[in-house]
Write an enzyme that holds these catalytic residues in place. Structure first.
Site, mmCIF file in Angstrom:
data_model
loop_
_atom_site.group_PDB
_atom_site.id
_atom_site.type_symbol
_atom_site.label_atom_id
_atom_site.label_comp_id
_atom_site.label_asym_id
_atom_site.label_seq_id
_atom_site.Cartn_x
_atom_site.Cartn_y
_atom_site.Cartn_z
ATOM 1 N N TYR A 1 0.840 -1.213 0.000
ATOM 2 C CA TYR A 1 0.000 0.000 0.000
ATOM 3 C C TYR A 1 0.867 1.253 0.000
ATOM 4 O O TYR A 1 0.614 2.199 -0.737
ATOM 5 C CB TYR A 1 -0.914 -0.009 1.232
ATOM 6 N N PHE B 1 -6.660 20.087 -24.827
ATOM 7 C CA PHE B 1 -7.297 18.784 -25.016
ATOM 8 C C PHE B 1 -8.697 18.788 -24.388
ATOM 9 O O PHE B 1 -8.953 19.565 -23.474
ATOM 10 C CB PHE B 1 -6.409 17.708 -24.377
ATOM 11 N N ASP B 2 -9.573 17.908 -24.875
ATOM 12 C CA ASP B 2 -10.979 18.000 -24.428
ATOM 13 C C ASP B 2 -11.181 17.790 -22.921
ATOM 14 O O ASP B 2 -11.942 18.530 -22.293
ATOM 15 C CB ASP B 2 -11.926 17.113 -25.253
ATOM 16 N N ASP C 1 1.100 19.747 -20.755
ATOM 17 C CA ASP C 1 0.182 18.614 -20.902
ATOM 18 C C ASP C 1 0.932 17.638 -21.819
ATOM 19 O O ASP C 1 1.071 17.868 -23.010
ATOM 20 C CB ASP C 1 -1.133 19.108 -21.515
ATOM 21 N N ALA D 1 1.080 14.183 -22.730
ATOM 22 C CA ALA D 1 0.756 12.838 -23.208
ATOM 23 C C ALA D 1 1.730 12.323 -24.278
ATOM 24 O O ALA D 1 2.188 11.189 -24.225
ATOM 25 C CB ALA D 1 -0.676 12.811 -23.742
ATOM 26 N N LYS E 1 -0.419 7.102 -23.432
ATOM 27 C CA LYS E 1 0.116 7.490 -24.741
ATOM 28 C C LYS E 1 1.610 7.128 -24.767
ATOM 29 O O LYS E 1 1.940 5.977 -24.987
ATOM 30 C CB LYS E 1 -0.094 8.994 -25.004
ATOM 31 N N HIS F 1 -19.515 14.335 -26.756
ATOM 32 C CA HIS F 1 -19.164 13.416 -27.851
ATOM 33 C C HIS F 1 -19.118 11.960 -27.426
ATOM 34 O O HIS F 1 -19.354 11.067 -28.222
ATOM 35 C CB HIS F 1 -17.831 13.826 -28.477
HETATM 36 C C1 LIG Z 1 -5.265 11.683 -23.500
HETATM 37 C C2 LIG Z 1 -4.931 13.049 -23.147
HETATM 38 C C3 LIG Z 1 -5.304 13.581 -21.905
HETATM 39 C C4 LIG Z 1 -6.157 12.826 -20.910
HETATM 40 O O1 LIG Z 1 -5.589 11.639 -20.528
HETATM 41 P P1 LIG Z 1 -6.440 10.321 -20.189
HETATM 42 O O2 LIG Z 1 -5.375 9.340 -19.818
HETATM 43 O O3 LIG Z 1 -7.204 9.945 -21.412
HETATM 44 O O4 LIG Z 1 -7.331 10.641 -19.050
HETATM 45 C C5 LIG Z 1 -4.934 14.873 -21.624
HETATM 46 N N1 LIG Z 1 -4.239 15.609 -22.506
HETATM 47 C C6 LIG Z 1 -3.859 15.128 -23.713
HETATM 48 C C7 LIG Z 1 -3.076 15.982 -24.654
HETATM 49 C C8 LIG Z 1 -4.197 13.838 -24.077
HETATM 50 O O5 LIG Z 1 -3.867 13.379 -25.280
#
Ligand SMILES: *Cc1c(COP(=O)(O)O)cnc(C)c1O
Length: 458
Positions: free
Chosen positions: A72, A124-125, A215, A217, A258, A450
């Protein structure tokens, strides 16, 4: 004869996928209310919905899974992840989270307040969702070149520094949660940000005393493009470029699904101990104790190995060349897409491919359904449905670009699959004059519609 390029891996385990008939697909997509998210994966032959969590792990990653420490608190797996983040990205503090949006949720709970603004490059969304959910505003400062799919500018993810500075001048720094730099820029087509631009954004952040968040990813794909396209970086390793990129960041949120090539996982990394401490409370509340944060030990182990493999040149070269190969095939067929080809996906320009479908009837979604009907290829709309309604006026937003994203999973499909995708799109394109009507919305959620939208064919 020149020796052709080939993948830098061989295949040790396979997963069968199944073709279907057009009649089956017509029934399934109707039952799914023309929302591609609602299809079951057995109804899909080649899945390009997303590259998130869908890649193939390596033998080294699977071996690391077996060594996961499920304690843990204070597990070895946590320390593996900590060491890797320090070595590759240079951060002293981090919190594991179950995926990228969870990282956003935890961090934004500390930094984003009602009435704040968050300037950045095509957020990003989920990022935008977490900002707007807190009654703050995301301000897009992407360069105008990104809005023209036929412009070959090599760094279409760049921030327009003048637009950014105008925002930084307009608002007092207490109102600016942070600058959010997305590397690579997913929403504008998997397009990279140059090191020069990163440096420029960093300079402005320092000048105005605001934090800079990456951000992250697809940070490794971004580093690959810097190596291939930016002068002065051709002889640097990906890891050297990554270290330089992150010298300019105060914070990062990471969707490890990613570029860390795992099926689930994420993290936040911090320069500031103070912000780390504040975020810790939210991590414990929303995710889990600070040394696992919603991940199992084995997943943290796979993530640590994935970060290392994902920042190796040979892996990235194989990956990004496959995406480019899809681009070459579409060039052959005269199908327009966001140029140059992005890191993780091809973004087809739906307004050019289906010129007769009105914007109010969602041309990119229409193209996505047609592509699915053609051969069982699942893609995703990056257009007006995704852009959602304006949070204040509740009017539909029509972004400049109406795109269909073909996201390529890492180490998953062969170039024969890519040939199927390209030929299917060509068949739809050849029928474009017969496709004149799209869809209307019959159900939508109040935010991020979406994922669950329901549509009716017009
Ligand atoms: C996928 C993504 C996110 C969110 O990540 P999740 O693992 O899907 O929750 C945030 N920002 C970018 C640029 C992404 O491609």
């Amino acid at each position: 004869m020149e020796i052709p390029f080939a993948e830098s891996f061989r295949i040790k385990m396979v997963e069968p996928i199944r073709r279907s008939t057009r009649e089956e697909r017509e029934r399934w997509i109707k039952e799914s209310k023309y929302n591609l998210f609602a299809l079951s994966s057995d109804q899909v032959f080649i899945d390009l919905l997303t590259d998130s969590g869908t890649g193939a792990m390596s033998d080294r990653q699977w071996a690391a899974m077996m060594l996961g420490d499920e304690s843990y608190a204070g597990s070895r797996s946590y320390f593996n992840m900590k060491k890797t983040i320090k070595d590759i990205l240079g951060f002293d503090y981090f919190l594991p989270t179950h995926q990228g949006r969870a990282a956003e949720n935890v961090l934004f709970s500390v930094l984003v307040k009602e009435g704040d603004v968050v300037p950045g490059n095509s957020h990003f969304d989920t990022t935008k969702g977490h900002i707007e959910f807190r009654k703050a505003t995301a301000i897009d400062c992407t360069i105008d070149e990104a809005g023209d799919t036929q412009n070959e500018y090599p760094f279409k993810g760049n921030v327009d520094l003048e637009k950014l500075e105008a925002v930084l001048k307009q608002y007092p720094k207490e109102k600016i949660s942070f600058i959010c730099l997305t590397v690579t820029n997913n929403t504008s087509g998997g397009q990279p940000v140059s090191m020069e631009n990163i440096r420029g954004v960093h300079t402005l952040a320092k000048k105005y005393g605001v934090l800079l968040l990456f951000d992250s990813a697809r940070f490794a794909e971004n580093a690959y493009f810097i190596k291939m396209r930016e002068k002065g970086y051709e002889n640097k390793t990906i890891k050297e470029i990554v270290r330089e990129m992150y010298q300019y960041a105060d914070l990062m949120t990471m969707s490890a699904k990613k570029d860390a090539i795992v099926n689930i996982g994420g993290f936040i990394a911090f320069r500031s101990e103070e912000i780390y401490r504040q975020a810790t409370t939210f991590n414990i509340m929303f995710e889990g104790y600070i040394t696992y944060g919603g991940m199992s030990g084995r997943d943290m182990n796979a993530l640590a190995v994935g970060l290392d493999e994902g920042t190796e040149f040979d892996y990235l070269d194989t990956r990004i060349r496959q995406v480019a190969y899809l681009g070459f095939k579409l060039d052959e067929y005269g199908i327009a897409y966001q140029r140059p080809a992005g890191g993780h996906a091809i973004f087809v320009d739906a307004l050019k491919v289906l010129p007769n479908v009105p914007r109010e009837e969602f041309p990119a979604q229409t193209l996505g359904v047609e592509l699915y009907l053609e051969s069982g290829v699942r893609s995703v709309e990056i257009g007006a449905i995704l852009a959602d309604r304006d949070p204040v006026t509740r009017e539909n937003r029509y972004p400049k670009l109406e795109l269909l994203r073909l996201a390529i999973s890492r180490r998953t499909y062969t170039n024969n699959h890519i040939d199927v995708i390209a030929a299917s799109l060509k068949n739809v394109y050849d029928r474009r004059n017969e496709i004149t009507r799209g869809y209307k919305i019959t159900y939508e959620a109040p935010i991020m519609r979406h994922f669950t939208v329901e549509l009716e064919k017009l």
